[in-house]
Design a protein around this motif. Structure first.
Motif, short mmCIF file in Angstrom:
data_model
loop_
_atom_site.label_atom_id
_atom_site.label_comp_id
_atom_site.label_asym_id
_atom_site.label_seq_id
_atom_site.Cartn_x
_atom_site.Cartn_y
_atom_site.Cartn_z
N GLY A 1 29.13 35.76 32.23
CA GLY A 1 29.47 36.83 32.40
C GLY A 1 31.05 37.79 32.38
O GLY A 1 31.41 38.80 32.21
N GLU A 2 31.23 36.49 33.05
CA GLU A 2 32.77 37.01 33.81
C GLU A 2 33.74 37.41 32.96
O GLU A 2 34.12 35.91 31.90
N SER A 3 34.43 37.74 32.72
CA SER A 3 35.66 38.35 32.18
C SER A 3 37.30 38.02 31.92
O SER A 3 37.09 38.22 33.46
N SER A 4 37.69 38.13 31.60
CA SER A 4 39.15 36.76 32.00
C SER A 4 40.16 38.24 32.97
O SER A 4 40.41 37.87 34.13
N ALA A 5 40.07 40.44 32.90
CA ALA A 5 40.11 40.26 33.89
C ALA A 5 39.78 39.99 35.42
O ALA A 5 40.13 40.42 35.92
N LEU A 6 38.24 40.30 35.56
CA LEU A 6 37.96 39.69 36.00
C LEU A 6 37.77 38.43 37.15
O LEU A 6 38.29 38.58 38.35
N VAL A 7 38.26 37.76 35.86
CA VAL A 7 39.04 36.38 36.61
C VAL A 7 40.72 36.17 37.58
O VAL A 7 40.33 35.83 38.42
N ALA A 8 40.94 37.44 36.62
CA ALA A 8 42.67 38.28 37.28
C ALA A 8 42.68 38.74 39.17
O ALA A 8 43.36 37.78 40.36
N ALA A 9 41.58 39.11 38.72
CA ALA A 9 41.23 39.68 39.75
C ALA A 9 41.02 38.92 40.96
O ALA A 9 40.67 38.84 42.13
N LYS A 10 39.53 38.30 41.00
CA LYS A 10 39.45 37.04 41.43
C LYS A 10 40.06 35.80 42.49
O LYS A 10 40.61 36.02 43.50
N ALA A 11 40.95 35.09 41.14
CA ALA A 11 42.75 35.01 41.91
C ALA A 11 43.60 35.98 42.98
O ALA A 11 44.15 35.81 43.91
#
Length: 249
Positions: A106-116
């Motif tokens: 359930g990873e959101s695109s916002a979470l993915v950007a935060a991980k980056a």
């Protein structure tokens, strides 16, 4: 391809491997790494094997990475792995937002950007994965979906974008044996390149992932906006992975 962008061929082992199998695979990659020529070779291994990868690959031209990262620096986050922990193992790369993480966790695109952003903060290079499902593509929504996935990453700004990699993986072509045609892949890569260019990051590398194998690699790499590959199953066989690397060279 613009030759200012160095080709990158990266293996994603997913949840595969054992100490014995990895030793043979990593040894084979080191022995054959010269076949990649000027292209960069890398493998993203499961967390327990980062120490083994570092030991086997240190001093070679093959670099290593992880498959996920936490947005948190430290704390009560059982099962999470921080950027600093990855840096302890001299990790160069980390996958962010692979389609399997988005779909199963359930990873959101916002979470993915935060991980980056967390990866960049520790000096790691995030490989941000985007891609559409078959139903998205059949509905004509591929660019809309990918645009939404890219939006929070693009918001990180040109300086950050210049230090990351984008991987386009059509979900319908991962592990299915179906591959986007070189023309289909190039069309999406061109769409992503245009978005990056609007944000001052035209030279950010874009990899193609989705049932890449030696047999189709040359045709994919011939496309002007495909800068390399994120390779799944074929990266578990040294000879096949090196043949893909040779096609990139």
């Amino acid at each position: 391809m613009n030759h200012a962008r160095t080709r990158l061929v990266m293996g994603n082992w997913k949840m595969h491997g054992s100490l014995a199998d990895n030793a043979a695979l990593l040894g084979g990659l080191v022995a054959g790494a010269q076949r990649a020529g000027s292209a960069q070779l890398a493998v993203c291994v499961p967390f327990p094997y980062l120490a083994q990868a570092r030991q086997a690959l240190s001093g070679s031209t093959v670099s290593w990475g992880a498959q996920d990262i936490s947005v948190h620096d430290r704390g009560a986050y059982t099962g999470e792995v921080s950027a600093a922990m990855l840096a302890d193992f001299e990790v160069s790369w980390v996958l962010c937002g692979h389609s399997e993480r988005r779909a199963m966790h359930g990873e959101s695109s916002a979470l993915v950007a935060a991980k980056a952003a967390a990866a960049l903060g520790a000096g790691l290079t995030p490989v941000v994965c985007v891609g559409e499902t078959l139903s998205d593509r059949d509905a004509g929504d591929a660019e809309c979906v990918i645009g939404d996935q890219l939006e929070p990453v693009l918001a990180l700004g040109a300086e950050s974008l210049s230090r990351l990699v984008i991987a386009y993986e059509p979900v319908w072509a991962i592990g299915t044996g179906r591959t986007a045609t070189p023309e289909q892949a190039q069309a999406v890569h061109a769409f992503i390149r245009a978005a990056l260019t609007r944000h001052g990051a035209a030279q950010t590398r874009i990899l193609y992932g989705g049932s890449v194998k030696a047999a189709n690699a040359s045709d994919l790499f011939a496309q002007p906006d495909i800068d390399g590959a994120l390779v799944g199953g074929a990266s578990l066989v040294a000879e096949e992975f090196l043949n893909i690397a040779a096609a990139a060279a």
